[in-house]
Scaffold this active site. Structure first.
Site, PDB file in Angstrom:
ATOM      1  N   ALA A  65       0.996  57.728  24.272  1.00 54.86           N
ATOM      2  CA  ALA A  65       2.289  57.255  23.751  1.00 54.86           C
ATOM      3  C   ALA A  65       3.133  56.665  24.870  1.00 54.86           C
ATOM      4  O   ALA A  65       4.339  56.864  24.936  1.00 54.86           O
ATOM      5  CB  ALA A  65       3.043  58.397  23.058  1.00 54.86           C
ATOM      6  N   PRO A 122      -1.782  57.339  30.098  1.00 55.22           N
ATOM      7  CA  PRO A 122      -0.737  58.127  29.437  1.00 55.22           C
ATOM      8  C   PRO A 122      -0.734  57.921  27.933  1.00 55.22           C
ATOM      9  O   PRO A 122      -0.891  56.797  27.442  1.00 55.22           O
ATOM     10  CB  PRO A 122       0.556  57.590  30.060  1.00 55.22           C
ATOM     11  N   SER A 173      -5.613  52.729  21.514  1.00 59.24           N
ATOM     12  CA  SER A 173      -6.348  51.525  21.114  1.00 59.24           C
ATOM     13  C   SER A 173      -7.566  51.312  22.001  1.00 59.24           C
ATOM     14  O   SER A 173      -8.635  50.897  21.530  1.00 59.24           O
ATOM     15  CB  SER A 173      -5.432  50.299  21.195  1.00 59.24           C
ATOM     16  N   ALA A 174      -7.418  51.588  23.303  1.00 60.62           N
ATOM     17  CA  ALA A 174      -8.540  51.429  24.227  1.00 60.62           C
ATOM     18  C   ALA A 174      -9.670  52.394  23.883  1.00 60.62           C
ATOM     19  O   ALA A 174     -10.851  52.022  23.891  1.00 60.62           O
ATOM     20  CB  ALA A 174      -8.065  51.658  25.662  1.00 60.62           C
ATOM     21  N   GLY A 185       2.886  53.187  25.892  1.00 61.16           N
ATOM     22  CA  GLY A 185       2.986  51.740  25.865  1.00 61.16           C
ATOM     23  C   GLY A 185       1.879  51.020  26.600  1.00 61.16           C
ATOM     24  O   GLY A 185       2.014  49.833  26.908  1.00 61.16           O
ATOM     25  N   ASP A 214      -3.489  46.307  18.847  1.00 67.01           N
ATOM     26  CA  ASP A 214      -3.896  46.216  20.246  1.00 67.01           C
ATOM     27  C   ASP A 214      -5.397  46.405  20.452  1.00 67.01           C
ATOM     28  O   ASP A 214      -5.901  46.193  21.558  1.00 67.01           O
ATOM     29  CB  ASP A 214      -3.155  47.263  21.093  1.00 67.01           C
ATOM     30  N   LYS A 248      -3.811  48.444  29.141  1.00 67.35           N
ATOM     31  CA  LYS A 248      -3.260  47.094  29.219  1.00 67.35           C
ATOM     32  C   LYS A 248      -1.799  47.172  29.641  1.00 67.35           C
ATOM     33  O   LYS A 248      -1.131  48.191  29.515  1.00 67.35           O
ATOM     34  CB  LYS A 248      -3.383  46.367  27.876  1.00 67.35           C
TER      35      LYS A 248
END
Length: 329
Positions: free
Chosen positions: A123, A121, A130-131, A125, A168, A19
């Site tokens: 860590a 990537p 979460s995905a 952001g 998230d 995201k």
């Protein structure tokens, strides 16, 4: 991936999409320690691949042991991703098993192996963890529900479990474009016309999300913080227009100043991306990945090429949005 010859393996795979926060407004900390957010999420074409494999037969209806036997991580962004029970994807599998047993009664459930191929990537952001967690929820639901005479738990149940696992996770489960409030888990779908091209520049070193939020609080206490930017009207109107130039003028991130304070090198990255032809550049979420909105994918590729040459120890990729959330493939 293999399983004992005496057991007929079942394997399921899902794509776990990253995201970007088109708007990230952060209010003061709440009593529970979380910050109230007003954020606009958009899912991206870049994704991890999450695979769940049954590696043994059912182990007993009363077993309280973890359903996850092992977790393996590979791919270009595998470094630093935990391969144990601290990984959110591992926790997601056990939460689904627990919820099924709680709701429909004890059943013999198999142990499984998880495999994560990291294209997002870590860590950075972009909600990679979460995905993966969201994808693991779908995979475990699909796998374990076959041991009940029923369909899967369903979207409402999965969204509830997602909210328990992280702020998230609900959006990465759903995908598309949405307004997130509360700590980001309360979602309202938003209209987003057209497709948007992005160049992302990731750093060799990650940033801790809690550390960035703490730095924002520190800056604000010293009278140097920005926001809170809780009005998402501008970005909502820009998305309805479908025009990248208008969206570029509406991007906002209250965490950017804190991320740049912790990582001053990000200023150079943001400047380089704009000079390379991007319409606008922002820190993605809590950083340190930088997101550059571009006119089209060709320009985004040029931005990646130029910035990764100019800024040492960076990697880049092109992505488009909006995309799906966590989807079985």
């Amino acid at each position: 991936m293999s399983a004992p010859m005496s057991f007929d393996p079942r394997v399921w795979t899902a794509h776990a999409h990253a995201k970007v926060n088109l708007h990230l407004g952060v209010a003061e900390p709440r009593e529970d320690g979380f910050h109230e957010l007003a954020t606009v999420f958009q899912s991206l074409s870049i994704h991890d691949v999450v695979t769940l494999e049954e590696v043994g037969g059912p182990t007993g209806a009363s077993s309280s042991a973890s359903r996850v036997l092992s977790l393996e991580v590979d791919g270009p962004y595998a470094l630093g991703v935990p391969a144990d029970s601290s990984n959110l994807a591992w926790r997601a599998v056990d939460l689904v098993a627990s919820r099924l047993r709680e709701k429909f009664g004890p059943r013999d459930l198999p142990q499984v192996a998880l495999y994560l191929t990291k294209g997002i990537p870590a860590a950075g952001g972009m909600a990679g963890g979460s995905a993966d967690c969201a994808a693991a929820l779908r995979l475990a639901d699909r796998c374990f529900s076959q041991y009940y005479t029923m369909d899967t738990l369903g979207e409402d149940e999965l969204m509830g479990l997602a909210a328990q696992l992280g702020s998230d996770v609900p959006f990465t489960l759903m995908g598309g474009t949405a307004l997130g409030t509360g700590r980001g888990e309360q979602l309202t779908p938003m209209i987003s016309r057209g497709s948007y091209a992005w160049a992302f520049i990731s750093s060799h070193e990650g940033l801790s999300t809690p550390a960035v939020f703490a730095k924002l609080d520190e800056l604000r206490a010293a009278g140097r913080g920005v926001g809170p930017s809780m009005d998402t009207t501008a970005v909502g109107q820009a998305l309805m227009s479908g025009k990248a130039q208008r969206l570029a003028g509406a991007l906002a991130n209250d965490l950017q100043a804190a991320a740049v304070s912790l990582r001053p090198d990000l200023r150079k990255t943001l400047k380089a991306g704009k000079a390379a032809g991007a319409l606008c550049g922002i820190v993605s979420g809590s950083g340190p990945t930088c997101a550059f909105l571009c006119e089209d994918e060709g320009i985004a590729a040029d931005v990646v090429s130029q910035v990764t040459v100019e800024i040492p120890k960076t990697r880049g990729f092109v992505a488009t949005g909006p995309a799906a959330g966590a989807v079985l493939v």
